[in-house]
Design a protein around this motif. Structure first.
Motif, PDB file in Angstrom:
ATOM      1  N   GLN A  47       0.579  -0.864  -0.040  1.00  0.00           N
ATOM      2  CA  GLN A  47      -0.232  -0.047   0.434  1.00  0.00           C
ATOM      3  C   GLN A  47       0.456   1.318   0.183  1.00  0.00           C
ATOM      4  O   GLN A  47       0.538   2.190  -0.628  1.00  0.00           O
ATOM      5  CB  GLN A  47      -1.104  -0.188   1.495  1.00  0.00           C
ATOM      6  CG  GLN A  47      -1.963  -1.022   1.202  1.00  0.00           C
ATOM      7  CD  GLN A  47      -2.435  -0.909   2.128  1.00  0.00           C
ATOM      8  OE1 GLN A  47      -2.274  -1.065   3.819  1.00  0.00           O
ATOM      9  NE2 GLN A  47      -4.027  -1.257   2.038  1.00  0.00           N
ATOM     10  N   THR A  48       2.322   1.360   0.797  1.00  0.00           N
ATOM     11  CA  THR A  48       2.838   2.622   0.345  1.00  0.00           C
ATOM     12  C   THR A  48       3.441   2.679  -0.505  1.00  0.00           C
ATOM     13  O   THR A  48       3.499   3.872  -0.542  1.00  0.00           O
ATOM     14  CB  THR A  48       3.759   2.098   2.066  1.00  0.00           C
ATOM     15  OG1 THR A  48       3.476   2.409   2.655  1.00  0.00           O
ATOM     16  CG2 THR A  48       4.930   3.103   1.839  1.00  0.00           C
ATOM     17  N   VAL A  49       4.378   1.797  -0.828  1.00  0.00           N
ATOM     18  CA  VAL A  49       4.860   1.862  -2.609  1.00  0.00           C
ATOM     19  C   VAL A  49       3.774   1.843  -3.609  1.00  0.00           C
ATOM     20  O   VAL A  49       4.440   2.921  -4.434  1.00  0.00           O
ATOM     21  CB  VAL A  49       5.623   0.145  -2.580  1.00  0.00           C
ATOM     22  CG1 VAL A  49       5.840   0.161  -4.296  1.00  0.00           C
ATOM     23  CG2 VAL A  49       6.668   0.020  -2.039  1.00  0.00           C
ATOM     24  N   LEU A  50       2.723   1.193  -3.753  1.00  0.00           N
ATOM     25  CA  LEU A  50       2.121   1.668  -4.104  1.00  0.00           C
ATOM     26  C   LEU A  50       0.917   3.272  -4.484  1.00  0.00           C
ATOM     27  O   LEU A  50       0.972   4.038  -5.892  1.00  0.00           O
ATOM     28  CB  LEU A  50       0.198   1.055  -4.419  1.00  0.00           C
ATOM     29  CG  LEU A  50      -0.775   1.216  -5.579  1.00  0.00           C
ATOM     30  CD1 LEU A  50      -0.466   0.300  -6.625  1.00  0.00           C
ATOM     31  CD2 LEU A  50      -1.742   0.602  -4.974  1.00  0.00           C
ATOM     32  N   LEU A  51       1.283   3.628  -3.180  1.00  0.00           N
ATOM     33  CA  LEU A  51       0.923   5.508  -3.368  1.00  0.00           C
ATOM     34  C   LEU A  51       1.661   6.117  -3.983  1.00  0.00           C
ATOM     35  O   LEU A  51       1.302   6.669  -4.257  1.00  0.00           O
ATOM     36  CB  LEU A  51      -0.281   5.594  -1.535  1.00  0.00           C
ATOM     37  CG  LEU A  51      -0.266   6.886  -1.725  1.00  0.00           C
ATOM     38  CD1 LEU A  51      -1.679   7.017  -2.408  1.00  0.00           C
ATOM     39  CD2 LEU A  51      -0.328   7.092  -0.090  1.00  0.00           C
ATOM     40  N   ALA A  52       3.042   5.809  -2.729  1.00  0.00           N
ATOM     41  CA  ALA A  52       4.044   6.215  -3.573  1.00  0.00           C
ATOM     42  C   ALA A  52       3.887   6.972  -4.847  1.00  0.00           C
ATOM     43  O   ALA A  52       4.090   7.570  -5.736  1.00  0.00           O
ATOM     44  CB  ALA A  52       5.113   6.002  -2.930  1.00  0.00           C
ATOM     45  N   ALA A  53       4.005   5.431  -5.508  1.00  0.00           N
ATOM     46  CA  ALA A  53       3.947   5.336  -7.087  1.00  0.00           C
ATOM     47  C   ALA A  53       2.795   5.870  -8.379  1.00  0.00           C
ATOM     48  O   ALA A  53       3.336   6.441  -8.937  1.00  0.00           O
ATOM     49  CB  ALA A  53       4.268   4.024  -7.746  1.00  0.00           C
ATOM     50  N   LEU A  54       1.467   5.735  -7.546  1.00  0.00           N
ATOM     51  CA  LEU A  54       0.862   6.758  -8.312  1.00  0.00           C
ATOM     52  C   LEU A  54       0.660   8.124  -7.910  1.00  0.00           C
ATOM     53  O   LEU A  54      -0.189   8.884  -8.885  1.00  0.00           O
ATOM     54  CB  LEU A  54      -0.256   5.954  -7.899  1.00  0.00           C
ATOM     55  CG  LEU A  54      -0.715   3.929  -8.066  1.00  0.00           C
ATOM     56  CD1 LEU A  54      -2.020   3.996  -7.722  1.00  0.00           C
ATOM     57  CD2 LEU A  54      -0.626   4.289  -9.370  1.00  0.00           C
ATOM     58  N   ALA A  55       0.796   8.102  -6.727  1.00  0.00           N
ATOM     59  CA  ALA A  55       0.678   9.331  -6.429  1.00  0.00           C
ATOM     60  C   ALA A  55       1.583  10.180  -6.727  1.00  0.00           C
ATOM     61  O   ALA A  55       1.768  11.363  -7.741  1.00  0.00           O
ATOM     62  CB  ALA A  55       0.488   9.879  -5.004  1.00  0.00           C
ATOM     63  N   THR A  56       3.007  10.274  -6.789  1.00  0.00           N
ATOM     64  CA  THR A  56       4.166  10.757  -6.660  1.00  0.00           C
ATOM     65  C   THR A  56       3.410  12.338  -6.527  1.00  0.00           C
ATOM     66  O   THR A  56       4.181  13.133  -7.402  1.00  0.00           O
ATOM     67  CB  THR A  56       4.643  10.798  -7.962  1.00  0.00           C
ATOM     68  OG1 THR A  56       4.129   8.951  -8.175  1.00  0.00           O
ATOM     69  CG2 THR A  56       6.116  10.902  -8.528  1.00  0.00           C
ATOM     70  N   GLY A  57       3.113  12.787  -5.511  1.00  0.00           N
ATOM     71  CA  GLY A  57       3.561  14.293  -5.194  1.00  0.00           C
ATOM     72  C   GLY A  57       4.458  14.367  -3.979  1.00  0.00           C
ATOM     73  O   GLY A  57       4.457  15.997  -3.512  1.00  0.00           O
TER      74      GLY A  57
END
Length: 246
Positions: free
Chosen positions: A51-61
């Protein structure tokens, strides 16, 4: 790899100046360290590694992910966490206007829109020329994505062992970005906008939720756009008058 690189850049740049490489490395290391902090916060808030990695990759903000996780950690509803992240990242609207000058059309523009943020835009604006800015934008994006996502994953695994805030990175990051765009302040209009935006951001920070002070500074775009629109209209009117007199 060479053909993929050529496809993205259009023309392979001969070299990026040593000073630019040092700036890019400083941003890379700083962003990776902030990613550690985000990953540790995410882990302590009960998020799984994926979840942490997916959020970082998809949001990248950056700020969006930290806001989302912060709201969840404070017991807020997920819908408010999402809305908070979107609101904080609305500052990218202004960045997108800047990137539109040099980002090629087509699939590369769609991909670049996902990587428009403080770091890529500041690094691109540190040089002159559309092609050079596009090359620097992509170079910074290639460094930024693994730094942020990798830092988040490592922070999740390390838990609270590393505290990026203790290193003073909250002060280092804006200083690095300021040094990259300081040349733009030679333009009077940009200098006035930057100064006005900074004043608004500082004034709004104590009264607005975390991260929204920077969003409030976007208000300066309204008078600036009005000034440029009026200036261009008067210029067109003068040209029309000159033609009629001839």
């Amino acid at each position: 790899m060479r053909s993929v690189y050529r496809t993205v850049f259009g023309k392979i740049p001969r070299a990026i100046a040593p000073t630019q490489r040092r700036s890019a490395l400083a941003i890379f290391l700083t962003l990776a360290a902030v990613g550690l902090s985000y990953g540790a916060l995410s882990q302590s808030s009960g998020f799984a590694l994926w979840q942490t990695v997916l959020l970082a990759a998809l949001a990248t903000g950056g700020a969006a992910e930290l806001t989302f996780v912060g709201v969840i950690a404070a017991g807020g509803a997920p819908v408010f966490a999402v809305l908070g992240g979107l609101l904080v990242n609305s500052r990218n609207f202004a960045f997108g206007l800047s990137a539109g000058e040099y980002v090629p059309r087509g699939w590369r523009r769609l991909l670049a829109s996902h990587l428009v943020n403080d770091e890529t835009i500041a690094f691109a604006r540190s040089v002159r020329g559309r092609q050079a800015r596009w090359q620097h934008f992509v170079f910074m994006a290639i460094l930024l994505f693994p730094a942020w996502v990798g830092g988040a994953a490592l922070g999740q695994l390390l838990g609270s062992v590393v505290d990026a805030d203790a290193l003073g990175l909250d002060a280092a990051f804006p200083i690095i970005l300021f040094c990259l765009v300081v040349q733009d302040l030679k333009n009077p209009l940009l200098a006035i906008m930057a100064g006005g935006g900074a004043v608004l951001a500082v004034a709004a920070t104590p009264v607005l939720p975390m991260g929204l002070g920077a969003v409030a500074s976007l208000v300066v775009l309204i008078p600036a756009a009005s000034f440029l629109w009026t200036k261009n209209r008067l210029r067109r009117s003068d040209r029309t008058l000159e033609r009629s007199e001839v």
